[in-house]
Every structure is written in structure tokens, then in C-alpha cells.
Scaffold this motif. Structure first.
Motif, PDB file in Angstrom:
ATOM      1  N   MET A 212       0.827  -1.206   0.000  1.00  0.00           N
ATOM      2  CA  MET A 212       0.000   0.000   0.000  1.00  0.00           C
ATOM      3  C   MET A 212       0.863   1.259   0.000  1.00  0.00           C
ATOM      4  N   LEU A 213       1.872   1.275   0.858  1.00  0.00           N
ATOM      5  CA  LEU A 213       2.721   2.464   0.980  1.00  0.00           C
ATOM      6  C   LEU A 213       3.609   2.665  -0.237  1.00  0.00           C
ATOM      7  N   SER A 214       3.938   1.574  -0.913  1.00  0.00           N
ATOM      8  CA  SER A 214       4.804   1.670  -2.092  1.00  0.00           C
ATOM      9  C   SER A 214       4.215   2.580  -3.161  1.00  0.00           C
ATOM     10  N   LEU A 215       2.908   2.610  -3.250  1.00  0.00           N
ATOM     11  CA  LEU A 215       2.254   3.428  -4.265  1.00  0.00           C
ATOM     12  C   LEU A 215       2.572   4.910  -4.087  1.00  0.00           C
ATOM     13  N   GLY A 216       2.846   5.318  -2.849  1.00  0.00           N
ATOM     14  CA  GLY A 216       3.191   6.714  -2.607  1.00  0.00           C
ATOM     15  C   GLY A 216       4.676   6.970  -2.516  1.00  0.00           C
ATOM     16  N   PHE A 217       5.468   5.924  -2.277  1.00  0.00           N
ATOM     17  CA  PHE A 217       6.906   6.095  -2.074  1.00  0.00           C
ATOM     18  C   PHE A 217       7.723   5.945  -3.355  1.00  0.00           C
ATOM     19  N   ALA A 218       7.345   4.982  -4.175  1.00  0.00           N
ATOM     20  CA  ALA A 218       8.226   4.550  -5.264  1.00  0.00           C
ATOM     21  C   ALA A 218       8.300   5.572  -6.389  1.00  0.00           C
ATOM     22  N   SER A 219       9.505   5.824  -6.863  1.00  0.00           N
ATOM     23  CA  SER A 219       9.700   6.695  -8.026  1.00  0.00           C
ATOM     24  C   SER A 219       9.812   5.879  -9.310  1.00  0.00           C
ATOM     25  N   ASN A 220      10.199   4.605  -9.189  1.00  0.00           N
ATOM     26  CA  ASN A 220      10.304   3.702 -10.336  1.00  0.00           C
ATOM     27  C   ASN A 220       9.157   2.699 -10.247  1.00  0.00           C
ATOM     28  N   GLN A 221       8.049   3.008 -10.897  1.00  0.00           N
ATOM     29  CA  GLN A 221       6.856   2.172 -10.788  1.00  0.00           C
ATOM     30  C   GLN A 221       7.062   0.773 -11.371  1.00  0.00           C
ATOM     31  N   THR A 222       7.844   0.685 -12.444  1.00  0.00           N
ATOM     32  CA  THR A 222       8.085  -0.616 -13.062  1.00  0.00           C
ATOM     33  C   THR A 222       8.791  -1.553 -12.101  1.00  0.00           C
ATOM     34  N   ALA A 223       9.864  -1.060 -11.478  1.00  0.00           N
ATOM     35  CA  ALA A 223      10.599  -1.872 -10.511  1.00  0.00           C
ATOM     36  C   ALA A 223       9.725  -2.204  -9.311  1.00  0.00           C
ATOM     37  N   MET A 224       8.912  -1.252  -8.890  1.00  0.00           N
ATOM     38  CA  MET A 224       8.030  -1.478  -7.746  1.00  0.00           C
ATOM     39  C   MET A 224       7.098  -2.664  -8.004  1.00  0.00           C
ATOM     40  N   PHE A 225       6.408  -2.652  -9.143  1.00  0.00           N
ATOM     41  CA  PHE A 225       5.477  -3.731  -9.438  1.00  0.00           C
ATOM     42  C   PHE A 225       6.199  -5.057  -9.653  1.00  0.00           C
ATOM     43  N   ARG A 226       7.385  -4.996 -10.240  1.00  0.00           N
ATOM     44  CA  ARG A 226       8.153  -6.232 -10.436  1.00  0.00           C
ATOM     45  C   ARG A 226       8.495  -6.857  -9.086  1.00  0.00           C
ATOM     46  N   ASN A 227       8.922  -6.028  -8.142  1.00  0.00           N
ATOM     47  CA  ASN A 227       9.284  -6.541  -6.821  1.00  0.00           C
ATOM     48  C   ASN A 227       8.063  -6.999  -6.029  1.00  0.00           C
ATOM     49  N   MET A 228       6.937  -6.327  -6.229  1.00  0.00           N
ATOM     50  CA  MET A 228       5.710  -6.743  -5.558  1.00  0.00           C
ATOM     51  C   MET A 228       5.257  -8.126  -6.020  1.00  0.00           C
ATOM     52  N   LEU A 229       5.357  -8.352  -7.328  1.00  0.00           N
ATOM     53  CA  LEU A 229       4.785  -9.561  -7.912  1.00  0.00           C
ATOM     54  C   LEU A 229       5.736 -10.754  -7.909  1.00  0.00           C
ATOM     55  N   ALA A 230       7.018 -10.464  -7.828  1.00  0.00           N
ATOM     56  CA  ALA A 230       8.001 -11.555  -7.902  1.00  0.00           C
ATOM     57  C   ALA A 230       7.962 -12.413  -6.649  1.00  0.00           C
ATOM     58  N   ASP A 231       8.292 -13.682  -6.809  1.00  0.00           N
ATOM     59  CA  ASP A 231       8.471 -14.539  -5.644  1.00  0.00           C
ATOM     60  C   ASP A 231       9.651 -14.022  -4.861  1.00  0.00           C
ATOM     61  N   SER A 232       9.536 -13.963  -3.538  1.00  0.00           N
ATOM     62  CA  SER A 232      10.612 -13.438  -2.706  1.00  0.00           C
ATOM     63  C   SER A 232      11.846 -14.328  -2.815  1.00  0.00           C
ATOM     64  N   LYS A 233      12.995 -13.694  -3.037  1.00  0.00           N
ATOM     65  CA  LYS A 233      14.266 -14.418  -3.091  1.00  0.00           C
ATOM     66  C   LYS A 233      14.999 -14.310  -1.745  1.00  0.00           C
ATOM     67  N   SER A 234      14.353 -13.633  -0.799  1.00  0.00           N
ATOM     68  CA  SER A 234      15.027 -13.392   0.470  1.00  0.00           C
ATOM     69  C   SER A 234      14.734 -14.513   1.452  1.00  0.00           C
ATOM     70  N   SER A 235      15.354 -14.431   2.597  1.00  0.00           N
ATOM     71  CA  SER A 235      15.071 -15.376   3.681  1.00  0.00           C
ATOM     72  C   SER A 235      14.019 -14.828   4.616  1.00  0.00           C
TER      73      SER A 235
END
Length: 240
Positions: A212-235
Motif C-alpha cells: 500500500m505504501l509503495s504506491l506513494g513512495f516509489a519513483s520507479n513504478q516498473t521496478a516497484m510492481f516487479r518486486n511486488m509480484l516476484a516470488d521473494s528471493k530473500s530469507s
């Protein structure tokens, strides 16, 4: 570089031969803060976790003061040295390395810095406090690559799932517009730092709040949506 925020005009000046950061309230500060706390309250209601809004006025000034900074120091949370403050302006020592978002964007010590930010957030939560506005731009990096916390106005004594989730979600939302590899490196290190202090389950609302907050924070919308939708690679935690 110090980022420009909604509440204050920020300038780097010299005072008695010392470089300092001067933060002067904008005329629209009260209105902007009203919008922020209204959004905070509305989101908490929508998510089924009604939460009282952060306090405004003199309480936010008090959160920036000497006593609170001394208390944070005792918790192991460093802040810039406070030179003076009033209801309209605040003067802090200048931190040479700039803010954490800038350090991430330049690829400087990313895992270590993100780990520190996570650990500082965990230390605060363990003490029963929250930052509320925990974006990466509210952390500064010293010349020794140590992370310190600034902009303390919204800090509150709270221990709710929603407020702790807001801290984690707002940090991740502030960096979600980086390319995927860098974002997941930051996320993973932040989680590890947080876990090193808070040895309990993550507050489960953080993913929803991050998105929700990303919509107001992100300057690179493409990267934002890619990171939102991608399977997490983190632990980071996958189940709650």
C-alpha cells in the motif's frame, strides 16, 4: 544530500565553525501531518486493526528533544547530536554520509547498512516503541558506515501489530523501487538485523502495508510492481 520532506525545509549551514543541518517547519507542516495521520488511522481501520493516530504538535517536538535522544542512545539507537530545537526549527549535527536511501542507490555497503537499520528497528520494538515513519531516508550513514536514526517526530510508545507492521512495511516500501537483486539484498539483510533483536514472529501485516505504501513512495513504478509480484528471493518470513 539530505532529502526534502513534506514537513520541513532542510538546509546545511555553518554555526560557530561547525557544519550543521537546520530543519525549519514549512507553513504547511500541520496540514501535511494531518493528512499523514488521517491516512494512518484510515488504513488501520481498513485492515481491521484500529489504531490511535500519532500525536501532533508539542508531542512531536518532544520526540525530537534531548531526553528522547538520550533514551534512544541507552537502547543502542544512535541519533545525530542535537544542538538546539524549538516549536519551529531544529538544528542537528551534520552527518557526512547522507541518508540511507542514497547509500543504497550508490551500492555502498548495502547488506551491512540494511542489517543495521533492521537491528535498530528491532531494538526499538523490543523496548515497546515504534517509529511509525520508518523509511530509509530517515536513517543517516556516518563516514564509518554506521547507521543513525533521524526525524523522530512520529515516534510513539506502541506495541500493536499494526504499528510494528507499519515500521517494517514503510522501510521496505521506501526501497522497493530498486532493481530486484538490490531490493531483495536489502530486504534479506533488514530481516536478519530485525531478527537479531526481536526473536519472535514478524508482525503479519507488513507485506500488505509495504504494498500500500509503495504506491506513494516509489519513483520507479516498473521496478516497484516487479518486486511486488516476484516470488521473494530473500530469507524473509513466508508464513504467518
Amino acid at each position: 544530500m539530505y532529502f526534502i520532506n513534506w514537513q520541513r525545509d532542510i538546509s546545511i549551514e555553518e554555526l560557530n565553525g561547525q557544519k550543521v543541518v537546520v530543519k525549519r517547519n514549512k507553513r504547511t507542516k500541520d496540514f501535511h501531518e494531518y493528512l499523514l495521520i488521517s491516512a494512518y488511522t484510515l488504513i488501520s481501520i481498513l485492515l481491521g486493526h484500529p489504531s490511535s493516530p500519532p500525536l501532533l504538535g508539542r508531542m512531536t517536538t518532544s520526540s525530537e528533544g534531548y531526553t528522547m535522544r538520550r533514551n534512544l542512545g541507552q537502547l543502542g539507537i544512535p541519533t545525530p547530536g542535537l544542538i538546539s530545537y524549538s516549536d519551529t526549527a531544529l538544528v542537528e549535527e551534520y552527518v557526512e554520509g547522507g541518508d540511507l536511501y542514497r547509500a543504497f542507490s550508490e551500492g555502498k555497503g548495502t547488506p551491512s547498512l540494511a542489517f543495521q537499520a533492521g537491528a535498530l528497528t528491532g531494538k526499538l520494538h523490543k523496548a515497546g516503541y515504534v517509529f511509525i515513519d520508518n523509511k530509509s531516508q530517515n536513517y543517516l550513514v556516518t563516514s564509518d558506515n554506521l547507521v543513525v536514526r533521524t526525524d523522530l517526530g512520529f515516534m510513539q510508545r506502541k506495541d500493536s501489530v499494526f504499528s510494528r507492521s507499519m515500521d517494517i512495511g514503510s522501510f521496505l516500501a521506501s526501497v522497493i523501487d530498486f532493481e530486484s537483486f538490490r531490493y531483495y539484498t536489502i530486504e534479506k539483510a533488514f530481516f536478519e538485523g530485525y531478527r537479531s533483536e526481536m526473536r519472535q514472529d514478524f508482525p503479519y501485516l507488513y507485506i500488505i502495508l509495504r504494498n500500500m505504501l509503495s504506491l506513494g513512495f516509489a519513483s520507479n513504478q516498473t521496478a516497484m510492481f516487479r518486486n511486488m509480484l516476484a516470488d521473494s528471493k530473500s530469507s524473509g518470513p513466508k508464513e504467518f
